[in-house]
Design a protein around this motif. Structure first.
Motif, PDB file in Angstrom:
ATOM      1  N   GLY A 186       0.808  -1.210   0.000  1.00  0.00           N
ATOM      2  CA  GLY A 186       0.000   0.000   0.000  1.00  0.00           C
ATOM      3  C   GLY A 186       0.841   1.259   0.000  1.00  0.00           C
ATOM      4  N   ALA A 187       1.924   1.255   0.783  1.00  0.00           N
ATOM      5  CA  ALA A 187       2.800   2.428   0.827  1.00  0.00           C
ATOM      6  C   ALA A 187       3.452   2.676  -0.531  1.00  0.00           C
ATOM      7  N   THR A 188       3.843   1.597  -1.199  1.00  0.00           N
ATOM      8  CA  THR A 188       4.448   1.726  -2.525  1.00  0.00           C
ATOM      9  C   THR A 188       3.439   2.282  -3.521  1.00  0.00           C
ATOM     10  N   ARG A 189       2.205   1.841  -3.406  1.00  0.00           N
ATOM     11  CA  ARG A 189       1.148   2.368  -4.292  1.00  0.00           C
ATOM     12  C   ARG A 189       1.045   3.889  -4.179  1.00  0.00           C
ATOM     13  N   VAL A 190       1.128   4.416  -2.957  1.00  0.00           N
ATOM     14  CA  VAL A 190       1.025   5.865  -2.775  1.00  0.00           C
ATOM     15  C   VAL A 190       2.317   6.555  -3.219  1.00  0.00           C
ATOM     16  N   ALA A 191       3.455   5.974  -2.913  1.00  0.00           N
ATOM     17  CA  ALA A 191       4.732   6.581  -3.313  1.00  0.00           C
ATOM     18  C   ALA A 191       4.807   6.758  -4.830  1.00  0.00           C
ATOM     19  N   ARG A 192       4.164   5.869  -5.592  1.00  0.00           N
ATOM     20  CA  ARG A 192       4.216   5.914  -7.055  1.00  0.00           C
ATOM     21  C   ARG A 192       2.988   6.575  -7.681  1.00  0.00           C
ATOM     22  N   ALA A 193       2.058   7.059  -6.845  1.00  0.00           N
ATOM     23  CA  ALA A 193       0.844   7.687  -7.361  1.00  0.00           C
ATOM     24  C   ALA A 193       1.147   9.097  -7.863  1.00  0.00           C
ATOM     25  N   ASP A 194       0.213   9.643  -8.641  1.00  0.00           N
ATOM     26  CA  ASP A 194       0.352  11.030  -9.091  1.00  0.00           C
ATOM     27  C   ASP A 194       0.418  11.959  -7.888  1.00  0.00           C
TER      28      ASP A 194
ATOM     29  N   GLU B  87       4.653  -4.700  33.979  1.00  0.00           N
ATOM     30  CA  GLU B  87       4.452  -5.036  35.388  1.00  0.00           C
ATOM     31  C   GLU B  87       4.928  -6.452  35.701  1.00  0.00           C
ATOM     32  N   SER B  88       4.894  -7.331  34.708  1.00  0.00           N
ATOM     33  CA  SER B  88       5.376  -8.706  34.877  1.00  0.00           C
ATOM     34  C   SER B  88       6.717  -8.947  34.204  1.00  0.00           C
ATOM     35  N   LEU B  89       7.013  -8.135  33.186  1.00  0.00           N
ATOM     36  CA  LEU B  89       8.230  -8.297  32.395  1.00  0.00           C
ATOM     37  C   LEU B  89       8.888  -6.927  32.272  1.00  0.00           C
ATOM     38  N   PRO B  90       9.650  -6.526  33.306  1.00  0.00           N
ATOM     39  CA  PRO B  90      10.200  -5.161  33.340  1.00  0.00           C
ATOM     40  C   PRO B  90      11.023  -4.819  32.095  1.00  0.00           C
ATOM     41  N   GLY B  91      10.818  -3.603  31.609  1.00  0.00           N
ATOM     42  CA  GLY B  91      11.550  -3.133  30.447  1.00  0.00           C
ATOM     43  C   GLY B  91      10.798  -3.279  29.149  1.00  0.00           C
ATOM     44  N   TYR B  92       9.632  -3.928  29.198  1.00  0.00           N
ATOM     45  CA  TYR B  92       8.872  -4.168  27.979  1.00  0.00           C
ATOM     46  C   TYR B  92       8.060  -2.927  27.610  1.00  0.00           C
ATOM     47  N   GLU B  93       8.153  -2.493  26.338  1.00  0.00           N
ATOM     48  CA  GLU B  93       7.329  -1.385  25.841  1.00  0.00           C
ATOM     49  C   GLU B  93       7.324  -1.372  24.320  1.00  0.00           C
ATOM     50  N   THR B  94       6.132  -1.356  23.722  1.00  0.00           N
ATOM     51  CA  THR B  94       5.970  -1.103  22.290  1.00  0.00           C
ATOM     52  C   THR B  94       4.677  -0.314  22.096  1.00  0.00           C
ATOM     53  N   TYR B  95       4.543   0.308  20.957  1.00  0.00           N
ATOM     54  CA  TYR B  95       3.304   0.985  20.559  1.00  0.00           C
ATOM     55  C   TYR B  95       3.399   1.256  19.068  1.00  0.00           C
ATOM     56  N   THR B  96       2.279   1.673  18.492  1.00  0.00           N
ATOM     57  CA  THR B  96       2.281   2.031  17.083  1.00  0.00           C
ATOM     58  C   THR B  96       1.666   3.412  16.918  1.00  0.00           C
ATOM     59  N   TRP B  97       1.587   3.878  15.665  1.00  0.00           N
ATOM     60  CA  TRP B  97       1.015   5.198  15.399  1.00  0.00           C
ATOM     61  C   TRP B  97       0.457   5.237  13.985  1.00  0.00           C
ATOM     62  N   ASN B  98      -0.406   6.211  13.757  1.00  0.00           N
ATOM     63  CA  ASN B  98      -0.995   6.421  12.437  1.00  0.00           C
ATOM     64  C   ASN B  98      -0.748   7.852  11.994  1.00  0.00           C
ATOM     65  N   ALA B  99      -0.347   8.011  10.726  1.00  0.00           N
ATOM     66  CA  ALA B  99      -0.021   9.332  10.189  1.00  0.00           C
ATOM     67  C   ALA B  99      -0.392   9.397   8.718  1.00  0.00           C
ATOM     68  N   LEU B 100      -0.628  10.605   8.233  1.00  0.00           N
ATOM     69  CA  LEU B 100      -0.967  10.823   6.828  1.00  0.00           C
ATOM     70  C   LEU B 100       0.247  11.304   6.043  1.00  0.00           C
ATOM     71  N   PHE B 101       0.440  10.703   4.853  1.00  0.00           N
ATOM     72  CA  PHE B 101       1.486  11.110   3.921  1.00  0.00           C
ATOM     73  C   PHE B 101       0.897  11.202   2.518  1.00  0.00           C
ATOM     74  N   ALA B 102       1.537  12.013   1.687  1.00  0.00           N
ATOM     75  CA  ALA B 102       1.198  12.121   0.265  1.00  0.00           C
ATOM     76  C   ALA B 102       2.456  11.807  -0.542  1.00  0.00           C
ATOM     77  N   PRO B 103       2.314  11.543  -1.836  1.00  0.00           N
ATOM     78  CA  PRO B 103       3.506  11.301  -2.660  1.00  0.00           C
ATOM     79  C   PRO B 103       4.421  12.527  -2.689  1.00  0.00           C
ATOM     80  N   LYS B 104       5.714  12.272  -2.850  1.00  0.00           N
ATOM     81  CA  LYS B 104       6.682  13.356  -2.969  1.00  0.00           C
ATOM     82  C   LYS B 104       6.310  14.266  -4.139  1.00  0.00           C
ATOM     83  N   GLY B 105       6.394  15.565  -3.906  1.00  0.00           N
ATOM     84  CA  GLY B 105       6.087  16.523  -4.948  1.00  0.00           C
ATOM     85  C   GLY B 105       4.652  17.003  -4.954  1.00  0.00           C
ATOM     86  N   THR B 106       3.828  16.492  -4.041  1.00  0.00           N
ATOM     87  CA  THR B 106       2.455  16.985  -3.937  1.00  0.00           C
ATOM     88  C   THR B 106       2.482  18.481  -3.613  1.00  0.00           C
ATOM     89  N   PRO B 107       1.707  19.299  -4.325  1.00  0.00           N
ATOM     90  CA  PRO B 107       1.761  20.747  -4.105  1.00  0.00           C
ATOM     91  C   PRO B 107       1.488  21.124  -2.647  1.00  0.00           C
TER      92      PRO B 107
END
Length: 334
Positions: A86-94, A252-272
Motif C-alpha cells: 500500500g505504501a508503494t502504491r502511494v509513493a508511485r501515485a500522481d 508489570e510482569s516483564l520489566p523493560g517491555y514497551e511497544t506501541y504504534t502510530w498512524n499518520a498521513l502522507f502524500a507522494p513526494k512533490g504533492t503541491p
C-alpha cells in the motif's frame, strides 16, 4: 504513549526539518488550482486488511475529512508485505493530492529497516502531512486458553518444549510481530510467530481457537475485549490504557517491555504545498471533532494531530529507535 516525549523530540528537529521542507517544496501551484482543490474524491490508502487498527482509525478520520473537504475521502485497503504494498502504491501515485496514505510505524520505520529490496524511501518518497494518533498494543489470548495473566502465560509456555505454542500477528515485520519478538527475548521463551495478511484475519483465527495468542493494536481488539471473545493479558505501553485501566501492563510482569504504534498521513513526494495544507487542515479539524475524540478515547488512542514538520522529525526519530531492535531480532524480509 507519551505526549511530552513526542513533543520533545519533535521540537529538537523542528528547525532543521522546517528548513529542509521549504527547500524541498515544489513550486507554488496556480491560485485557481489551490482554490478548487479538491474537486473530486480523495483516495485514502490503508495498507492493511479491513478490520485492523489502521483501518479502524482510517475510516473514522476519512468520514470526518470528507465533511471538512467537501469531497468524499474514499478508503482503499491495499494489504500485503506488512504495509509495503500500500505504501508503494502511494509513493508511485500522481503527486496531485488525490492519493494519500494512512501510514504506520511499519510502513515508515520498520519495513525500510527489514526489507532486503526497498521499494521506497520513507523520508524522501513522501510528503508528510500529520501524525494523527499514537496507539497502544495489547497481548490477548482465546478465552478458552488457560492463562489469565502474563505470569501464568509464561509459566505455561515454560512448562512445554520451546515452540510448542504460537502467537498470531498482522504480518511479518509488523510492530505486532516485533512486539512478540521482544516478549520472547525479554522472557527468554520461544513462542512461534504465525503471520497473517492483516489484523482482521489474525483476530478471527484466535477467536476461533486456531491460534491461542495474539499481539494486536488496542483499537481493533477493544470490541472483542469488551465482548469477552478475547481475553487481554497486558497492554504494551509503560502505563495502563485509560480506556481499560483494569488491564495490567506487560511491563508489570516483564520489566523493560514497551511497544506501541502510530498512524499518520502522507502524500507522494512533490504533492503541491496547497494540497498538503488543505488536507492537513481537514485532518486536524477531524481530530478536534468531539465524536472523533470520543471514539479514539474508547481504545486509548492518543490524539496528536501534529504538523508536517513534526511528522518528518518523528519518522527520523522512530527509525533511529527501531534500528537496534530490528538488528537484535534479526528480522529480514524479502
Amino acid at each position: 504513549m507519551k505526549s511530552s516525549y513526542l513533543a520533545r523530540r519533535a521540537a529538537l528537529a523542528l528547525g532543521l526539518a522546517f528548513g529542509a521542507s521549504l527547500a524541498a517544496a515544489p513550486a507554488v501551484a496556480p491560485l485557481a488550482w489551490a482554490q478548487s482543490f479538491p474537486n473530486r474524491p480523495v483516495t485514502l490508502v490503508i495498507p492493511f486488511a479491513a478490520g485492523g487498527s489502521t483501518d479502524v482509525v482510517g475510516r473514522i478520520v476519512a468520514q470526518k475529512m470528507s465533511e471538512n473537504l467537501g469531497q468524499s475521502v474514499v478508503v482503499e485497503n491495499v494489504a500485503g508485505a506488512g504495509g509495503s504494498v500500500g505504501a508503494t502504491r502511494v509513493a508511485r501515485a500522481d503527486a496531485d493530492g488525490y492519493t494519500i496514505l494512512m501510514a504506520t510505524v511499519a510502513t515508515h520505520a520498520l519495513n525500510p529497516l527489514m526489507l532486503r529490496q526497498k521499494p521506497y524511501d520513507p523520508q524522501t518518497d513522501f510528503e508528510p502531512i500529520s501524525l494523527l494518533v499514537v496507539v497502544p498494543n495489547v497481548l490477548l489470548v482465546n478465552p478458552g486458553f488457560p492463562p489469565t495473566t502474563v505470569n501464568e502465560l509464561l509459566e505455561l509456555v515454560r512448562s512445554e518444549e520451546p515452540g510448542h505454542y504460537d502467537f498470531a500477528s498482522s504480518g511479518n515485520g509488523t510492530p505486532l510481530h516485533l512486539s512478540g519478538a521482544l516478549f520472547n527475548s525479554l522472557a527468554d521463551v520461544d513462542i512461534q510467530h504465525i503471520p497473517y495478511q492483516g489484523s482482521g484475519p489474525a483476530l478471527n483465527d484466535v477467536i476461533g481457537g486456531q491460534v491461542p495468542i495474539i499481539f494486536d493494536n488496542l483499537p481493533s481488539a477493544s470490541a472483542h475485549i469488551k465482548a469477552g471473545t478475547l481475553r487481554a493479558l497486558g497492554v504494551t505501553t509503560k502505563t495502563r490504557a485509560p480506556s481499560f485501566p483494569e488491564i495490567p501492563t506487560i511491563d508489570e510482569s516483564l520489566p523493560g517491555y514497551e511497544t506501541y504504534t502510530w498512524n499518520a498521513l502522507f502524500a507522494p513526494k512533490g504533492t503541491p504545498p496547497e494540497a498538503i495544507e488543505r488536507i492537513h487542515a481537514a485532518a486536524v479539524t477531524a481530530m478536534e471533532d468531539p465524536d472523533v475524540i470520543a471514539r479514539m478515547a474508547e481504545f486509548s488512542a492518543e490524539i496528536v494531530a501534529g504538523t508536517p514538520e513534526e511528522l518528518r522529525a518523528h519518522v527520523a526519530a522512530e527509525t533511529e529507535k527501531w534500528t537496534p531492535v530490528v538488528e537484535e531480532a534479526g528480522v529480514r524480509l524479502d
